[in-house]
Enzyme design. Structure first.
Site, PDB file in Angstrom:
ATOM      1  N   ASP A  52       0.831  -1.204   0.000  1.00  0.00           N
ATOM      2  CA  ASP A  52       0.000   0.000   0.000  1.00  0.00           C
ATOM      3  C   ASP A  52       0.866   1.256   0.000  1.00  0.00           C
ATOM      4  O   ASP A  52       0.362   2.368  -0.157  1.00  0.00           O
ATOM      5  CB  ASP A  52      -0.984   0.005   1.167  1.00  0.00           C
ATOM      6  CG  ASP A  52      -0.312  -0.079   2.529  1.00  0.00           C
ATOM      7  OD1 ASP A  52       0.927  -0.218   2.577  1.00  0.00           O
ATOM      8  OD2 ASP A  52      -1.030  -0.019   3.550  1.00  0.00           O
ATOM      9  N   SER A  53       2.189   1.068   0.132  1.00  0.00           N
ATOM     10  CA  SER A  53       3.115   2.193  -0.036  1.00  0.00           C
ATOM     11  C   SER A  53       3.047   2.757  -1.450  1.00  0.00           C
ATOM     12  O   SER A  53       3.536   3.868  -1.702  1.00  0.00           O
ATOM     13  CB  SER A  53       4.550   1.755   0.272  1.00  0.00           C
ATOM     14  OG  SER A  53       4.912   0.626  -0.507  1.00  0.00           O
ATOM     15  N   ASP A  91      -0.544  -6.223   0.137  1.00  0.00           N
ATOM     16  CA  ASP A  91      -0.922  -5.559   1.387  1.00  0.00           C
ATOM     17  C   ASP A  91      -2.432  -5.458   1.534  1.00  0.00           C
ATOM     18  O   ASP A  91      -3.131  -5.069   0.590  1.00  0.00           O
ATOM     19  CB  ASP A  91      -0.350  -4.142   1.423  1.00  0.00           C
ATOM     20  CG  ASP A  91       0.994  -4.076   2.104  1.00  0.00           C
ATOM     21  OD1 ASP A  91       1.415  -5.082   2.693  1.00  0.00           O
ATOM     22  OD2 ASP A  91       1.629  -3.012   2.043  1.00  0.00           O
ATOM     23  N   GLU A 122      -1.140  -5.480   8.889  1.00  0.00           N
ATOM     24  CA  GLU A 122      -0.444  -4.682   9.890  1.00  0.00           C
ATOM     25  C   GLU A 122      -1.058  -4.847  11.276  1.00  0.00           C
ATOM     26  O   GLU A 122      -2.277  -4.893  11.425  1.00  0.00           O
ATOM     27  CB  GLU A 122      -0.473  -3.195   9.511  1.00  0.00           C
ATOM     28  CG  GLU A 122       0.365  -2.846   8.299  1.00  0.00           C
ATOM     29  CD  GLU A 122       0.411  -1.343   8.049  1.00  0.00           C
ATOM     30  OE1 GLU A 122      -0.078  -0.579   8.920  1.00  0.00           O
ATOM     31  OE2 GLU A 122       0.923  -0.931   7.000  1.00  0.00           O
ATOM     32  N   GLU A 189       9.202  -2.853  11.222  1.00  0.00           N
ATOM     33  CA  GLU A 189       9.482  -1.534  10.643  1.00  0.00           C
ATOM     34  C   GLU A 189       9.698  -0.501  11.735  1.00  0.00           C
ATOM     35  O   GLU A 189       8.932  -0.431  12.704  1.00  0.00           O
ATOM     36  CB  GLU A 189       8.330  -1.083   9.739  1.00  0.00           C
ATOM     37  CG  GLU A 189       8.548   0.294   9.132  1.00  0.00           C
ATOM     38  CD  GLU A 189       7.512   0.667   8.087  1.00  0.00           C
ATOM     39  OE1 GLU A 189       7.588   1.802   7.570  1.00  0.00           O
ATOM     40  OE2 GLU A 189       6.630  -0.159   7.779  1.00  0.00           O
TER      41      GLU A 189
END
EC number: 2.1.2.11
Length: 326
Positions: A52-53, A91, A122, A189
């Site tokens: 999704d970055s 993602d 996440e 991260e």
């Protein structure tokens, strides 16, 4: 004595990654957002992430919450058309795994129907039950702890996670709970390098670092940052290779080599870690002691030798109790 070289692999699989983790092989992971970029680094990449970055580096968003399921499916379908050799992971975007178990399974299953091999999700805590539900439906899941970009508004920005004792112990506990929920790998991260090393050493699944020091099983390279450095990307999340090389492919290959020798973003981690916190974290391949009752806490405190040790035990008991409330 002749050395037998490893046979080339037509397609990377999850069991193969887990075997390489046990063999101590360094792995390389990069992002892929479309059919043009995805196959360029593919011959030397183990995992390709449709992240999704892409909302940051391709669509110009300041963060990832605006990215929708439809956007992720669009990028995934484009990457799949390149027929990558690497394991393709997609993602789960913001709100795609929050509303209900049924909707979460449907969204994750949609990735596999479109050609992905796994989904990345996440968070720990309340999200772990969602992970179990997805895995129970035969959908492989990659976990993600530490600086979770979808929670940027709660964190107050892209901030390092795990510098405080309660944060570090909670992250360590969540890492083991995700492994027990059958995640096949875990992204770390924005965590201090020493904490990353402790977590990686205590798990049997591969760990993947994004700006978290050199001691993960593999490192992530954001493919687009080899061409440019978007202002919205956190500076610790990719190697400083842009200025060193004029050719874009030279930049990428340099970043790949840095990942392979565990130097991304740098051997000396830019993220500090308090020494006092390091002494309170458990070491080795066993999960941290989880204290589930007041009676057990009292027995354990009676055996402790120092005030610092007793304080650490009380914190772990508090975290264990909070985990049952989540």
């Amino acid at each position: 004595m002749s050395r037998v070289s490893e046979q080339p692999v037509d397609r990377i699989t999850i069991p193969l990654l887990q075997r390489w983790k046990q063999d101590g092989r360094r792995l390389v992971m990069t992002t892929a957002y479309d059919a043009v970029a995805a196959p360029i680094p593919d011959p030397s990449i183990d995992i390709s992430l449709v992240g999704d970055s892409g909302g940051n580096v391709c669509l110009g968003f300041e963060n990832t919450p605006p990215v929708s399921v439809a956007m992720m499916n669009h990028h995934l379908e484009a990457a799949v058309r390149s027929k990558p050799r690497a394991l393709l992971v997609a993602d789960m975007s913001f709100l795609s795994f929050h509303v209900s178990v049924e909707e979460t399974i449907r969204n994750a299953g949609g990735f596999l129907q479109r050609g992905a091999a796994a989904a990345r999700l996440e968070g720990g805590g309340k999200r772990i039950e969602m992970v179990r539900a997805i895995v129970d439906c035969e959908i492989p899941v990659m976990g993600h702890l530490g600086l979770v970009p979808q929670s940027v508004n709660v964190m107050g920005g892209f901030k390092v996670q795990g510098r405080k004792v309660d944060e570090a112990l909670r992250l360590l506990d969540d890492a083991h709970r995700l492994q027990e929920a059958s995640c096949f790998a875990l992204v770390l991260e924005g965590t201090p390098a020493e904490l990353t090393a402790r977590v990686s050493d205590s798990l049997t699944i591969p760990t993947i670092g994004i700006g978290s020091g050199p001691d993960c099983s593999e490192q992530v390279l954001c493919f687009m940052t080899c061409w440019a450095k978007p202002k919205v990307i956190a500076p610790n999340s990719f190697p400083p290779i842009r200025k060193a090389f004029s050719s874009s492919m030279m930049r990428f290959r340099a970043g790949q080599r840095m990942s392979a020798v565990a130097r991304s973003p740098a051997r000396k981690s830019p993220i500090g870690f308090p020494k006092a916190l390091g002494r309170q974290l458990p070491t080795g391949r066993h999960p941290p002691q989880i204290i589930t009752s007041v009676a057990e806490l009292r027995r354990t405190l009676a055996k402790s030798r120092s005030a610092n040790q007793r304080a650490g035990l009380c914190r772990r008991w508090a975290i264990s109790t909070m985990a049952t409330w989540r």
